[in-house]
Design a protein around this motif. Structure first.
Motif, PDB file in Angstrom:
ATOM      1  N   VAL A  76       0.833  -1.207   0.000  1.00 58.55           N
ATOM      2  CA  VAL A  76       0.000   0.000   0.000  1.00 58.55           C
ATOM      3  C   VAL A  76       0.867   1.257   0.000  1.00 58.55           C
ATOM      4  N   VAL A  77       1.954   1.246   0.756  1.00 56.04           N
ATOM      5  CA  VAL A  77       2.850   2.410   0.765  1.00 56.04           C
ATOM      6  C   VAL A  77       3.508   2.604  -0.600  1.00 56.04           C
ATOM      7  N   ILE A  78       3.948   1.517  -1.225  1.00 53.36           N
ATOM      8  CA  ILE A  78       4.542   1.618  -2.563  1.00 53.36           C
ATOM      9  C   ILE A  78       3.525   2.146  -3.560  1.00 53.36           C
ATOM     10  N   ALA A  79       2.300   1.639  -3.477  1.00 51.32           N
ATOM     11  CA  ALA A  79       1.240   2.115  -4.367  1.00 51.32           C
ATOM     12  C   ALA A  79       0.961   3.591  -4.141  1.00 51.32           C
ATOM     13  N   ALA A  80       0.975   4.026  -2.880  1.00 51.92           N
ATOM     14  CA  ALA A  80       0.754   5.439  -2.577  1.00 51.92           C
ATOM     15  C   ALA A  80       1.838   6.306  -3.190  1.00 51.92           C
ATOM     16  N   VAL A  81       3.072   5.844  -3.134  1.00 52.53           N
ATOM     17  CA  VAL A  81       4.179   6.590  -3.733  1.00 52.53           C
ATOM     18  C   VAL A  81       4.003   6.685  -5.247  1.00 52.53           C
ATOM     19  N   LEU A  82       3.569   5.597  -5.877  1.00 52.18           N
ATOM     20  CA  LEU A  82       3.322   5.630  -7.326  1.00 52.18           C
ATOM     21  C   LEU A  82       2.233   6.648  -7.676  1.00 52.18           C
ATOM     22  N   VAL A  83       1.179   6.688  -6.883  1.00 48.21           N
ATOM     23  CA  VAL A  83       0.100   7.638  -7.155  1.00 48.21           C
ATOM     24  C   VAL A  83       0.570   9.073  -6.903  1.00 48.21           C
ATOM     25  N   LEU A  84       1.342   9.289  -5.847  1.00 50.14           N
ATOM     26  CA  LEU A  84       1.895  10.620  -5.603  1.00 50.14           C
ATOM     27  C   LEU A  84       2.821  11.058  -6.739  1.00 50.14           C
ATOM     28  N   PHE A  85       3.549  10.099  -7.301  1.00 51.20           N
ATOM     29  CA  PHE A  85       4.457  10.431  -8.414  1.00 51.20           C
ATOM     30  C   PHE A  85       3.688  10.856  -9.657  1.00 51.20           C
ATOM     31  N   MET A  86       2.397  10.551  -9.713  1.00 54.51           N
ATOM     32  CA  MET A  86       1.585  11.023 -10.828  1.00 54.51           C
ATOM     33  C   MET A  86       1.543  12.549 -10.893  1.00 54.51           C
ATOM     34  N   GLN A  87       1.826  13.231  -9.783  1.00 56.22           N
ATOM     35  CA  GLN A  87       1.907  14.689  -9.816  1.00 56.22           C
ATOM     36  C   GLN A  87       3.010  15.153 -10.762  1.00 56.22           C
ATOM     37  N   ALA A  88       4.091  14.394 -10.821  1.00 59.59           N
ATOM     38  CA  ALA A  88       5.146  14.705 -11.790  1.00 59.59           C
ATOM     39  C   ALA A  88       4.637  14.518 -13.202  1.00 59.59           C
ATOM     40  N   GLY A  89       3.792  13.507 -13.410  1.00 63.38           N
ATOM     41  CA  GLY A  89       3.205  13.294 -14.719  1.00 63.38           C
ATOM     42  C   GLY A  89       2.303  14.445 -15.118  1.00 63.38           C
ATOM     43  N   PHE A  90       1.463  14.907 -14.195  1.00 64.58           N
ATOM     44  CA  PHE A  90       0.615  16.065 -14.492  1.00 64.58           C
ATOM     45  C   PHE A  90       1.463  17.297 -14.798  1.00 64.58           C
ATOM     46  N   ALA A  91       2.532  17.472 -14.050  1.00 65.72           N
ATOM     47  CA  ALA A  91       3.407  18.628 -14.270  1.00 65.72           C
ATOM     48  C   ALA A  91       3.997  18.601 -15.674  1.00 65.72           C
ATOM     49  N   MET A  92       4.551  17.467 -16.078  1.00 68.85           N
ATOM     50  CA  MET A  92       5.169  17.384 -17.395  1.00 68.85           C
ATOM     51  C   MET A  92       4.126  17.492 -18.507  1.00 68.85           C
ATOM     52  N   LEU A  93       2.963  16.889 -18.306  1.00 70.48           N
ATOM     53  CA  LEU A  93       1.902  16.969 -19.306  1.00 70.48           C
ATOM     54  C   LEU A  93       1.452  18.412 -19.501  1.00 70.48           C
ATOM     55  N   GLU A  94       1.219  19.114 -18.408  1.00 67.41           N
ATOM     56  CA  GLU A  94       0.753  20.487 -18.501  1.00 67.41           C
ATOM     57  C   GLU A  94       1.833  21.421 -19.024  1.00 67.41           C
ATOM     58  N   VAL A  95       3.064  21.202 -18.598  1.00 70.75           N
ATOM     59  CA  VAL A  95       4.168  22.006 -19.126  1.00 70.75           C
ATOM     60  C   VAL A  95       4.296  21.816 -20.630  1.00 70.75           C
ATOM     61  N   GLY A  96       4.229  20.572 -21.081  1.00 71.05           N
ATOM     62  CA  GLY A  96       4.373  20.297 -22.504  1.00 71.05           C
ATOM     63  C   GLY A  96       3.295  20.933 -23.349  1.00 71.05           C
ATOM     64  N   PHE A  97       2.069  20.981 -22.841  1.00 68.09           N
ATOM     65  CA  PHE A  97       0.960  21.552 -23.590  1.00 68.09           C
ATOM     66  C   PHE A  97       0.787  23.054 -23.366  1.00 68.09           C
ATOM     67  N   SER A  98       1.654  23.663 -22.547  1.00 65.32           N
ATOM     68  CA  SER A  98       1.581  25.094 -22.283  1.00 65.32           C
ATOM     69  C   SER A  98       2.589  25.862 -23.134  1.00 65.32           C
ATOM     70  N   SER A  99       2.413  27.182 -23.190  1.00 67.78           N
ATOM     71  CA  SER A  99       3.411  28.057 -23.799  1.00 67.78           C
ATOM     72  C   SER A  99       4.602  28.190 -22.857  1.00 67.78           C
ATOM     73  N   MET A 100       5.759  28.497 -23.428  1.00 66.38           N
ATOM     74  CA  MET A 100       6.972  28.605 -22.611  1.00 66.38           C
ATOM     75  C   MET A 100       6.846  29.662 -21.524  1.00 66.38           C
ATOM     76  N   LYS A 101       6.066  30.691 -21.767  1.00 70.66           N
ATOM     77  CA  LYS A 101       5.946  31.811 -20.824  1.00 70.66           C
ATOM     78  C   LYS A 101       5.093  31.475 -19.603  1.00 70.66           C
ATOM     79  N   ASN A 102       4.517  30.267 -19.567  1.00 76.24           N
ATOM     80  CA  ASN A 102       3.618  29.899 -18.468  1.00 76.24           C
ATOM     81  C   ASN A 102       4.049  28.650 -17.700  1.00 76.24           C
ATOM     82  N   VAL A 103       5.197  28.090 -18.027  1.00 75.37           N
ATOM     83  CA  VAL A 103       5.554  26.800 -17.423  1.00 75.37           C
ATOM     84  C   VAL A 103       5.894  26.921 -15.948  1.00 75.37           C
TER      85      VAL A 103
END
Length: 474
Positions: free
Chosen positions: A42-69
């Motif tokens: 359960v702790v390992i799974a929680a860490v994997l889900v928390l790491f999804m925040q990095a995924g959201f960050a990269m996804l949003e950065v990639g789809f944003s303009s450079m001036k908003n990253v």
């Protein structure tokens, strides 16, 4: 010399005796070992889900303009921090605390008398891992749902709006829906199936996003003078795809982790999750080719996300072949929805409404179609397995109730913010970028700052802090 020899021999004998002394102690029982394995998983799974925040960050950065990253990553950090604290203080108790059909009324601040965890948090009494492990796993889910809200509101939203809405969402809106379906609430009693949160997590986030976007309006330049949508490409597609892959990996904590036990079912759920995601990529890419006669890489990534969202509810209830159907159709539905919302004037830079909203709806409904009798641990088998329309009706009821509640409540919160502090930056700030106006720095200083300082921004100098709360107009 004789004393030294005796001392050395005595020391060696003690060292040799240590293993025997260890084995002489009471060996851990099978139950103790099983609990330890469950807790570790359960702790390992929680860490994997928390790491999804990095995924959201990269996804949003990639789809944003450079001036908003820079604004994107700042928002990710503050939302994660607020979600963790608010869910610890009140959200976890509302979601899983023993209470009534609407909300939990016990367990604030995780303060529980010894030996009474299952009595206070009846909504999670089915898993025996420690309370700390339960909280770590569930708070990661809350943070993911909150992250979904902002995918449609990128590049034009005031930073203060993220902070205020995060408090309301993590402290009240998300916990209420979670209690209804997972915590022993009224939808729990009806037997609604949502194993890992297609409705609780994803539809909730998407409906809040839709409410905010409708009040916010589209980005400047998104529609031409005749109202036709104009493509505003993100600045870095490799980063966006990296975000998709991080989210995909994180989903192995999301879905299999929802067993909250290290059982063989983990592998079965991982299988349905993988097959659905793969099918979703192909479904979205097929739609892209049929609609535009080319393969849209971004839409392929969104197809994977839509399929992962869709399989989240039925991942433990359906056969592998059904997960492929669910995933492929999720990619198709996502693409069609994105085209539709674009045409009616809803600016969704990340495709969150299409991927998380419609993906969540389709995934929740698919339980009422494909759940097998052997796997129906909750509710009834699906329509295609002789279960009739009962389960499908319960799934639809849950979608309408939960999605409708979050949308209306979020609309009220965003409307109040719009009338007070404002929810949108001014037009000149949007043109210059949120990095410099909201945070005083550039996400890419070597590229954007030089261009800005050369006079290519709306103004030639970094602006002073703005106290005016007037709204920008699209």
């Amino acid at each position: 010399m004789r004393r030294l020899t005796i001392f050395m021999l005595t020391t060696m004998m003690l060292v040799l005796a240590l293993p025997a002394l260890a084995f002489a102690q009471d060996a851990p029982s099978t139950a103790d070992l099983s609990l330890a394995m469950d807790t570790m998983w359960v702790v390992i799974a929680a860490v994997l889900v928390l790491f999804m925040q990095a995924g959201f960050a990269m996804l949003e950065v990639g789809f944003s303009s450079m001036k908003n990253v820079g604004s994107v990553v700042a928002k990710i950090l503050v939302n994660l921090a607020i979600a963790a604290l608010l869910f610890w203080a009140v959200g976890f108790a509302i979601t899983f605390g023993t209470g009534n059909a609407i909300f939990g009324t016990q367990g604030w601040f995780l303060a529980v008398p010894a030996g009474q965890v299952n009595d206070v948090y009846a909504g999670l009494s089915w898993t025996q891992v420690p309370l700390s492990a339960k909280f770590l796993f569930q708070v990661a889910f809350c943070a993911v749902s909150l992250a979904i809200v902002w995918g449609t509101m990128l590049e034009r939203t005031k930073f203060a709006v993220y902070v205020v809405f995060a408090v309301v969402f993590a402290g009240l809106l998300y916990p209420l829906v979670g209690h209804w379906i997972w915590g022993g609430g009224w939808l729990t009693e009806l037997g609604m199936q949502d194993f890992a949160g297609s409705t609780v997590v994803h539809l909730s986030g998407a409906m809040a996003a839709l409410a905010g976007t409708l009040l916010l309006g589209p980005r400047l330049g998104k529609y031409d003078d005749e109202g036709r949508p104009v493509n505003i490409p993100g600045h870095n597609m490799p980063l966006a795809v990296l975000g998709v892959l991080i989210l995909w990996v994180g989903w192995y904590g999301f879905n299999p982790g929802s067993t909250m036990a290290a059982s063989t079912q983990v592998a079965d759920i991982a299988l349905t999750t993988t097959l659905a995601a793969a099918a979703g990529v192909l479904g979205a890419m097929s739609m892209s080719y049929m609609y535009r006669r080319n393969i849209d890489v971004g839409m392929g990534g969104n197809g994977a996300i839509a399929a992962l969202v869709a399989i989240t509810a039925p991942c433990a209830f359906v056969a592998p072949w059904a997960s492929i159907v669910i995933g492929f159709l999720a990619g198709v539905i996502m693409y069609a929805t994105l085209v539709f919302v674009d045409r009616i004037g809803v600016d969704d830079p990340l495709g969150a409404i299409a991927a998380h909203g419609m993906g969540g709806i389709w995934g929740t409904l698919s339980c009422g179609l494909f759940t097998t009798p052997a796997l129906a641990a909750v509710g009834e088998p699906g329509l295609f397995y002789g279960g009739g329309f009962y389960q499908l009706g319960i799934q639809a009821l849950g979608i309408v109730a939960c999605g409708g509640f979050v949308f209306i409540a979020s609309l009220a919160v965003f409307a109040a913010l719009k009338a007070t502090i404002g929810i949108r930056v001014k037009p000149d700030q949007e043109l210059d970028g949120l990095d410099i106006h909201e945070h005083g720095v550039f996400g890419y200083p070597d590229l954007v700052a030089t261009d800005y300082q050369n006079g290519n921004g709306h103004t030639r100098r970094a602006p002073e802090p703005v106290s005016d709360t007037a709204e920008g107009t699209a």
